[in-house]
Design a protein around this motif. Sequence first.
Motif, PDB file in Angstrom:
ATOM      1  N   SER A  18      -8.666 -10.897  -5.879  1.00 24.84           N
ATOM      2  CA  SER A  18      -7.673 -10.131  -6.622  1.00 24.84           C
ATOM      3  C   SER A  18      -7.511 -10.590  -8.057  1.00 24.84           C
ATOM      4  O   SER A  18      -7.130  -9.813  -8.911  1.00 24.84           O
ATOM      5  N   ASP A 582       5.680  -6.392 -11.986  1.00 25.87           N
ATOM      6  CA  ASP A 582       5.469  -6.731 -10.568  1.00 25.87           C
ATOM      7  C   ASP A 582       5.489  -5.504  -9.668  1.00 25.87           C
ATOM      8  O   ASP A 582       6.018  -5.548  -8.564  1.00 25.87           O
ATOM      9  N   ASP A 584       3.191  -4.315  -8.012  1.00 28.81           N
ATOM     10  CA  ASP A 584       2.434  -4.563  -6.783  1.00 28.81           C
ATOM     11  C   ASP A 584       3.259  -5.311  -5.739  1.00 28.81           C
ATOM     12  O   ASP A 584       2.850  -5.421  -4.581  1.00 28.81           O
ATOM     13  N   GLU A 585       4.421  -5.832  -6.127  1.00 25.21           N
ATOM     14  CA  GLU A 585       5.261  -6.603  -5.215  1.00 25.21           C
ATOM     15  C   GLU A 585       6.581  -5.909  -4.888  1.00 25.21           C
ATOM     16  O   GLU A 585       7.332  -6.368  -4.038  1.00 25.21           O
ATOM     17  N   ILE A 597       4.974   0.164  -1.008  1.00 28.03           N
ATOM     18  CA  ILE A 597       4.735  -0.618  -2.221  1.00 28.03           C
ATOM     19  C   ILE A 597       4.742   0.339  -3.406  1.00 28.03           C
ATOM     20  O   ILE A 597       4.089   1.379  -3.398  1.00 28.03           O
ATOM     21  N   SER A 599       3.501   0.330  -6.409  1.00 26.95           N
ATOM     22  CA  SER A 599       2.231   0.645  -7.083  1.00 26.95           C
ATOM     23  C   SER A 599       1.433   1.677  -6.299  1.00 26.95           C
ATOM     24  O   SER A 599       0.789   2.561  -6.885  1.00 26.95           O
ATOM     25  N   GLN A 600       1.464   1.592  -4.960  1.00 25.03           N
ATOM     26  CA  GLN A 600       0.748   2.575  -4.135  1.00 25.03           C
ATOM     27  C   GLN A 600       1.416   3.940  -4.235  1.00 25.03           C
ATOM     28  O   GLN A 600       0.741   4.975  -4.273  1.00 25.03           O
ATOM     29  N   ARG A 603       0.513   5.932  -7.411  1.00 23.71           N
ATOM     30  CA  ARG A 603      -0.817   6.528  -7.476  1.00 23.71           C
ATOM     31  C   ARG A 603      -0.781   8.011  -7.143  1.00 23.71           C
ATOM     32  O   ARG A 603      -1.629   8.783  -7.571  1.00 23.71           O
TER      33      ARG A 603
END
Length: 822
Positions: A18, A582, A584-585, A597, A599-600, A603
């Motif tokens: 990562s 952050d 992604d967290e 999440i 970030s997901q 998308r």
Amino acid sequence: MAKVLLAIWTFILQAGFSKTTHIKMNDQIINLIDFSRKNLTTMPDVLHNSTTDLYLGGNYLHVVPAWSFRKSRILKNIDLSDNRIRFIEQGAFDGLVELSILNLRSNLLTSNSLYKNIFQGLISLQDLVIHDNYFIDNNTFFQTVISRVKSLVKLHIDLSRPHQIYKCLCNLSKLQDIEIFELHGLTYSDKLFQNLKCLKIETLWIDSVLSLAPNTFMSFPNLKTLGIAIHTARATYDVISNIFHSLKIFKGRNMTQISITGNPHRNGFVLGHSHFAVLEKICLQKLKLVGDSILGVKFNPFLRYGRKENCLEELNLSDNLLFDSKDSYVFAFCAFKHLKIIRIPHMVVKDNRVKRSTKNDVSFSFCLPKTLEQYDLHCHVKSYNRRRISNITIINGSNLKVLNMANVTFRDCNGTVKGATNLEYFDMSGFNCNVLGVNLLSHFPKLITLIAQDANLGIGLNALQNASEFLKMNLDLQHIDLMNNNLKTLPDGLFCHPFRHKLSIILDRNNLQSLPNFPSKQNKIKLISLKYNRFSCLSEDDMAKLNIIKPSSIFLRGNPIECSCNTLHFLKWVHQSGLISDVDEIECVLQTGTLSILSQFLRNLKKFEISCQTKLWVTLASCITSVTILALIFGIIYYRYRFAFEYFFLRIKMKLRHYQPLLEDFNHDAFISYSHKDISWIKTLYDNLQSKGFSLCLYHKDFKGGMPIAECIVEAINSSRKVVFVITEDFLESSWGTYEIEMTRMHAFREGRESMIIVILKDDIKKDKLPKALKEIWYKVVCIVWPSDPEAPYNSEEIFYKKLCTALSDGRMRINDDNTSM
């Protein structure tokens, strides 16, 4: 070159790598590759001829094959620790002529795992870490293999009873630093180290010590740094005494550092005369007694040690018990002439001894060494102090740059600290700042870092007048940590002073729901951390502020972020601005109640936005349809019962005008409702009835000017005993006639006067031509027909007037009878 970079990047993606620290793909330079803890079972083939550092620790490697590192001949550091390596093939390290650090710690290596000349080609190797393996099967062979690496300066190895250090290590003429690890505990003596007299060892670290013999360090005439780790589980009761007794060998020497750690709680001791008597004869720069179960420090021996000529620059007594005693050793610090760093936990006071006394509320001062730069008093748990901060003066504090007083809990923070004008770092975490003074930090003008976690500032700042001036004098601040202070809001202007540098502000684990008032200028804020607060999203004002401020990083992890159509504007801002570091967290709550999440989720933001717009139009269409249907239903109901509504509103309007209904008598015997086209006949009717003593109400005569006709009609109906409708062809064509019939019907049923209506039929009008409202109450109506056929029997004007008079007299006769009976 491009193919090599592409292959490296492909492997990284396949291996789930990562992040690659210090890898610059665009510059075609790869200095460091970090594959730590990636569940690798075989050596990766990703090296590049510019790689200098390779980290492979924490994987499942079993073999290091030959020529594993042939693609990078300039490797300087290889970390293979914490794997399962059982065998290193011959030639595995060939060609690594620049390798200086090799870490093979914590594997499954034995003497059978190594070839005799396995390290021979490593002509630059200076640091070999190979302890925590299984070389006890043939320790002699193991040391022989190591002795061939003549460039070694630092060595980390295991020893296990009954093995010892062999003379072959004398070949390591450059060896200066040796660390010895023994898993089962060992009583050390000079016998173990006598074969090292041939070397000029300057640094020695020994692990798992049970006890030391007095002559343990006789073979180290050049030793400057000594580290001793006590075996916590098996150490002898007098291990500390033995250690200090063995230190007498260093009398008159210049030592850089002595470190003793791990003394168990059962061996707790007070640092006193016997210990300082040894130390004061050594010119020692750093003394570290960390985690040694020290219960206290005797004041007089410590003071004498300070007054005698000594070289001590750093004293570290961290992680000790140090229960409160009558010996206030802190006041002996002033006697030391060279101390630069003091790390010593604040004395722990038992709860039952804390009293809210006012005796210690006066100003006080204490002395520090003039050379002191760092003063660390922090505890891992909160201690309790009977003093208030009041006015503290630090004597000789001009060189003090770091002051750590975390968990030293004063009674309040309503005071100030003077004498440390050059302080750059201050940790006041754990303070009890329910009562806060605005000048607490005013004498720290050069303060750069302020740590104030769990200090009750949510209460103190809220109650403090002029709270915005709390940081007014600290214009060099760069890092402010206000974590876990139960902050719901922050005073306006707290961060709006003309700070000279960008600020990093930590506000984690509070109760914030909106952004504090930050300075609305760019390049003033570097970082804002808002983790674990109560933000479901940022408001439009908050986002507008951040668009102006443009901090480098914003952190929102741990907040109950909402991913719904209601927060769509915020989600689009997160996606477009790139300010949230952050994503992604961050977990966000979906409309279904599940977590995702962030970030997901982002998308698929475009698809989600379209679904929200669809839902908006569906909702809007549903609302419009519902409103239209309701309006239609209400319109139908209103049209059906329009006269009832109008009568109801007219009654309310009349009541608001203080209208009082008649209780016993009426103003008129009858209200005549007619068409204005029949006025000639009505005048004749009026004259005949008036001559017979009846009082009649006609709208031509009795309606008041300036008053709405509808109100006049209702008032006329209400003030008349009877209502007479003269039904003619012209009356039926009149809209007011129908209106008067409806109002009369409403009034009759409301007041219980169903027999008040009299109908006079003219012009041979049949019943089926009558208004619907009149036909519905026809069974309650008194109907009198005007004689249109003079030849018909009993059909004359005389009989007509007689019937009409009888009908008009009906209610009046009952009232008269009632009055007579009274």
